[in-house]
Design a protein around this motif. Structure first.
Motif, mmCIF file in Angstrom:
data_model
loop_
_atom_site.group_PDB
_atom_site.id
_atom_site.type_symbol
_atom_site.label_atom_id
_atom_site.label_comp_id
_atom_site.label_asym_id
_atom_site.label_seq_id
_atom_site.Cartn_x
_atom_site.Cartn_y
_atom_site.Cartn_z
ATOM 1 N N TYR A 101 4.525 10.893 -8.233
ATOM 2 C CA TYR A 101 5.862 10.310 -8.093
ATOM 3 C C TYR A 101 6.590 10.363 -9.437
ATOM 4 O O TYR A 101 5.955 10.239 -10.491
ATOM 5 C CB TYR A 101 5.748 8.836 -7.706
ATOM 6 C CG TYR A 101 5.758 8.549 -6.217
ATOM 7 C CD1 TYR A 101 6.954 8.440 -5.520
ATOM 8 C CD2 TYR A 101 4.578 8.337 -5.516
ATOM 9 C CE1 TYR A 101 6.981 8.141 -4.171
ATOM 10 C CE2 TYR A 101 4.590 8.038 -4.163
ATOM 11 C CZ TYR A 101 5.795 7.944 -3.493
ATOM 12 O OH TYR A 101 5.809 7.646 -2.154
ATOM 13 N N GLY A 105 10.605 6.742 -8.639
ATOM 14 C CA GLY A 105 10.203 6.810 -7.227
ATOM 15 C C GLY A 105 11.123 7.635 -6.349
ATOM 16 O O GLY A 105 10.943 7.687 -5.136
ATOM 17 N N GLN A 106 12.118 8.326 -6.946
ATOM 18 C CA GLN A 106 13.071 9.090 -6.129
ATOM 19 C C GLN A 106 12.567 10.482 -5.766
ATOM 20 O O GLN A 106 12.997 11.052 -4.769
ATOM 21 C CB GLN A 106 14.404 9.234 -6.868
ATOM 22 C CG GLN A 106 15.190 7.943 -6.905
ATOM 23 C CD GLN A 106 16.613 8.163 -7.406
ATOM 24 O OE1 GLN A 106 17.004 9.280 -7.718
ATOM 25 N NE2 GLN A 106 17.372 7.103 -7.479
ATOM 26 N N ILE A 108 9.144 13.415 -5.588
ATOM 27 C CA ILE A 108 7.705 13.657 -5.549
ATOM 28 C C ILE A 108 7.492 15.118 -5.905
ATOM 29 O O ILE A 108 8.206 15.997 -5.413
ATOM 30 C CB ILE A 108 7.120 13.371 -4.146
ATOM 31 C CG1 ILE A 108 7.072 11.869 -3.870
ATOM 32 C CG2 ILE A 108 5.724 13.968 -4.000
ATOM 33 C CD1 ILE A 108 6.567 11.506 -2.490
ATOM 34 N N THR A 122 12.575 11.924 -2.011
ATOM 35 C CA THR A 122 11.888 11.007 -1.085
ATOM 36 C C THR A 122 12.816 10.442 -0.013
ATOM 37 O O THR A 122 12.363 10.074 1.061
ATOM 38 C CB THR A 122 11.230 9.831 -1.836
ATOM 39 O OG1 THR A 122 12.219 9.211 -2.655
ATOM 40 C CG2 THR A 122 10.083 10.280 -2.682
ATOM 41 N N ARG A 429 -1.003 8.711 -3.957
ATOM 42 C CA ARG A 429 -0.300 8.088 -5.080
ATOM 43 C C ARG A 429 0.609 6.975 -4.589
ATOM 44 O O ARG A 429 1.287 7.126 -3.570
ATOM 45 C CB ARG A 429 0.567 9.122 -5.823
ATOM 46 C CG ARG A 429 -0.210 10.135 -6.641
ATOM 47 C CD ARG A 429 -0.872 9.543 -7.875
ATOM 48 N NE ARG A 429 -1.669 10.512 -8.589
ATOM 49 C CZ ARG A 429 -2.978 10.685 -8.430
ATOM 50 N NH1 ARG A 429 -3.644 9.954 -7.553
ATOM 51 N NH2 ARG A 429 -3.633 11.575 -9.146
ATOM 52 N N CYS A 431 3.934 4.624 -5.071
ATOM 53 C CA CYS A 431 5.258 4.735 -5.676
ATOM 54 C C CYS A 431 5.366 3.673 -6.780
ATOM 55 O O CYS A 431 4.894 2.551 -6.597
ATOM 56 C CB CYS A 431 6.323 4.494 -4.616
ATOM 57 S SG CYS A 431 7.987 4.579 -5.256
ATOM 58 N N THR A 433 7.663 1.804 -7.479
ATOM 59 C CA THR A 433 8.365 0.597 -6.994
ATOM 60 C C THR A 433 7.417 -0.322 -6.228
ATOM 61 O O THR A 433 7.740 -1.483 -5.992
ATOM 62 C CB THR A 433 9.514 0.986 -6.044
ATOM 63 O OG1 THR A 433 8.954 1.683 -4.929
ATOM 64 C CG2 THR A 433 10.546 1.852 -6.727
ATOM 65 N N SER A 436 6.061 1.925 -1.394
ATOM 66 C CA SER A 436 5.574 3.021 -0.544
ATOM 67 C C SER A 436 4.460 3.782 -1.257
ATOM 68 O O SER A 436 4.256 3.617 -2.453
ATOM 69 C CB SER A 436 6.720 3.968 -0.195
ATOM 70 O OG SER A 436 7.273 4.518 -1.361
ATOM 71 N N TRP A 437 3.751 4.604 -0.490
ATOM 72 C CA TRP A 437 2.753 5.499 -1.090
ATOM 73 C C TRP A 437 2.784 6.828 -0.335
ATOM 74 O O TRP A 437 3.309 6.914 0.778
ATOM 75 C CB TRP A 437 1.352 4.893 -1.093
ATOM 76 C CG TRP A 437 0.784 4.509 0.238
ATOM 77 C CD1 TRP A 437 0.918 3.313 0.869
ATOM 78 C CD2 TRP A 437 -0.038 5.318 1.101
ATOM 79 N NE1 TRP A 437 0.250 3.328 2.065
ATOM 80 C CE2 TRP A 437 -0.350 4.548 2.233
ATOM 81 C CE3 TRP A 437 -0.535 6.616 1.013
ATOM 82 C CZ2 TRP A 437 -1.137 5.025 3.285
ATOM 83 C CZ3 TRP A 437 -1.318 7.105 2.052
ATOM 84 C CH2 TRP A 437 -1.613 6.301 3.172
ATOM 85 N N LEU A 447 4.443 10.243 3.817
ATOM 86 C CA LEU A 447 4.959 9.075 3.092
ATOM 87 C C LEU A 447 4.846 7.845 3.970
ATOM 88 O O LEU A 447 5.285 7.863 5.123
ATOM 89 C CB LEU A 447 6.444 9.277 2.733
ATOM 90 C CG LEU A 447 6.744 9.797 1.335
ATOM 91 C CD1 LEU A 447 6.330 11.242 1.223
ATOM 92 C CD2 LEU A 447 8.217 9.676 1.034
ATOM 93 N N SER A 449 5.777 3.723 4.084
ATOM 94 C CA SER A 449 6.665 2.797 3.381
ATOM 95 C C SER A 449 6.727 1.446 4.078
ATOM 96 O O SER A 449 6.582 1.352 5.295
ATOM 97 C CB SER A 449 8.061 3.411 3.304
ATOM 98 O OG SER A 449 8.970 2.490 2.777
#
Length: 557
Positions: A101, A105-106, A108, A122, A429, A431, A433, A436-437, A447, A449
């Motif tokens: 990330y 977090g925007q 990937i 993302t 991974r 995120c 923030t 999410s992962w 993804l 979230s």
């Protein structure tokens, strides 16, 4: 019709648009034709890929045609009248191996066995840049702390740095003797780049600024499987198949500060975001936690059984026995460091609570039964736990055993064998923030979230419009102001709360004092609320009053 010349190229997909009499045909060579029926006039012909076109779809107006090429993971939307692409997307055409990330977090970044490095948005789920400089499979990718540089390590013996401003490869790091790099790490300043080799058992350290090789760390006796920099200190942790984790001190000329001895080959190592704890996953299926300052083990999780799947077609042992050989190949701490995410050669991704050392949740990546070892059947629910046994396909059972195990290949010819694809998770991974992962799997980039529908899209927002101020205005019975503020924040839950707090006797007054701009917004909200809300009469009253008062104005517009 297509085989008039006798050189028929296999037709693989077709679609017909009734209104415009448009026939679109796709072929194995990646060519498509556009014909107008019933006269079969050729309007257009184009080659869009070197792989077969697997599916075609035409939109309702007949302007746009979508093509899917499964071989390369391509999706194309073509506007045939202007002869231009509306959308072009291509995934990795082999499995993805690694992801990272960006710090905000925007974005990937993913690396695949096809040697490509791709950067994805993302929020839109689209790939917006692809780097193709590597000549072999990419084994690891990461962002620097600024978020503008992507690093990738590859089996071609290079580590490359890509600039996300100009989309170019501005640094290439190499070793004195060619090495296959299996893992990668960059320190928190973004200045020091480290990569581990799987053939020379060494770790190479470079300077990002100059691109020079600063040091070669030797000491491991097996391939380097994972590297991780401590986020808070100048310490590098390296894991190897020689059953050790070594901690190297950057400030002390890269001397080995500590060596942690494990019971099994070490596959992955990860620091907690505060840098005070180290998680290590080994080949025996255990995740161990270490206080690396004092070289003391603080806990362990036995994860083997959480990875257990069904019995493979060609397995001669039960799934329970097969699970003893399972292990986690990827680890990642959550942003707060309280839980850890783990995945491996299984359809499950597990989240554990680190302090309690218990499984919090198991995510099933796929339930596609055409993949191997997916069929698991539940036997007993008497106890709190489920008991699982592997389900063998009875249709394939004969008096000699499973059909899958009986070699049907002509005289043992290896080329006759067929394989059922297996599912696996190559990298997980969290995120930054913490909301999410993501996981790279054989099913693609997935993804997960907590905020499934949360898109912060405010309207005419100013500094005083906050949820607490809206609640305050509501308690003062200033309903119109509260509704306008809620629409400015544009949070669906908050709008619903404000509207449902208005007494039905006040609806008439509120509707008459509502600005025109918000009448349409409120009607749109009501339209969606009718689908789900149980307060039907209340919402009908709102709709009735709004249309009675503002209907004429809306009609003229």
């Amino acid at each position: 019709f297509f085989n008039k010349e006798g050189d028929f190229n296999n037709l693989t997909a077709a679609a017909f648009h009734k209104k415009t009499h448009l026939l679109v045909t796709g072929f194995a060579s990646g060519v498509f034709h556009l014909h107008e029926l019933p006269d079969f006039n050729l309007i257009h012909s184009l080659s869009i890929s070197d792989q077969r076109i697997a599916s075609i779809s035409i939109n309702c107006t007949g302007d746009w045609i979508a093509f899917g090429c499964s071989g390369l993971g391509q999706l194309l939307v073509w506007e045939w009248q202007s002869e231009s692409y509306v959308l072009k997307q291509q995934g990795h055409f082999n499995s993805m191996v690694s992801l990272a990330y960006s710090p905000d977090g925007q974005y990937i970044v993913t690396g695949g066995e096809d040697g490509k490095v791709k950067v994805w948005n993302t929020s839109t789920s689209f790939c917006f840049v692809t780097f193709t400089e590597h000549n072999s499979g990419v084994t690891a990718v990461t962002f620097t702390s600024t978020g503008f540089v992507v690093l990738s390590a590859s089996l071609d013996g290079t580590v490359r740095a890509f600039d996300l401003h100009r989309y170019r490869n501005f640094r290439t790091f190499t070793s004195p003797r060619p090495s296959q790099f299996s893992c990668l790490a960059v320190d928190s300043s973004g200045e020091i780049v480290a990569a581990g080799s799987q053939d020379s058992f060494e770790i190479f350290i470079w300077s990002m600024q100059s691109g020079r090789l600063l040091d070669v760390l030797a000491g491991h006796e097996g391939p380097i499987s994972s590297l991780s920099f401590n986020p808070m200190k100048c310490v590098l942790a390296s894991a190897s198949w020689d059953k050790t984790v070594k901690l190297w001190d950057m400030l002390d000329s890269w001397r080995t500060k500590e060596t942690l001895i494990m019971n099994s080959d070490v596959l992955v190592v990860a620091f907690r975001p505060d840098g005070k704890e180290l998680a290590v996953a080994a080949l025996n299926g255990q995740i161990t936690f270490w206080d690396h300052e004092n070289a003391v083990q603080t806990g362990s999780i036995e994860g083997r059984h959480d990875l257990q799947m069904g019995r493979k077609e060609l397995d001669k042992i039960t799934a329970k026995q097969a699970a003893k050989g399972k292990s986690f190949t990827t680890l990642c701490y959550s942003a707060d460091g309280q839980s850890i995410l783990a995945g491996g050669l299984s359809k499950f991704v597990c989240i554990y609570n680190v302090k309690e050392q218990i499984l919090m949740k198991k995510f099933e990546i796929s339930c596609n039964y055409s993949l191997d070892a997916m069929e698991v059947s539940c036997v007993s629910k008497k106890m709190k736990d489920f008991f699982f046994f592997e389900y063998l396909d009875r249709r394939k059972m004969t008096e000699f055993g499973s059909m899958a195990l009986i070699d049907e290949g002509g005289g043992g010819d290896m080329s006759y064998r067929h394989f059922k694809p297996e599912i696996r998770v190559t990298c997980v991974r969290f995120c930054p923030t913490g909301r999410s992962w993501a996981a790279t799997t054989t099913e693609g980039l997935l993804l997960y979230s907590l905020d499934s529908g949360l898109i912060f899209d405010p309207f005419e927002l100013d500094i005083d419009v906050t949820p607490s101020n809206i609640h305050k205005t509501l308690s003062q019975k200033e309903y119109t102001v509260a509704i306008v503020m809620a629409f400015k924040l544009n949070e669906k839950k908050l709008i619903q709360e404000v509207i449902e707090a208005v007494p039905s006797s006040e609806v008439d007054v509120v509707c008459s004092s509502l600005p025109d701009l918000y009448v349409e917004k409120l009607l749109e909200f009501l339209a969606s609320a009718f689908e789900t809300s149980c307060h039907l009469e209340f919402y009908l009253t709102w709709a009735h009053k709004l249309l009675m008062l503002h209907g004429q104005k809306l009609k003229t517009r």
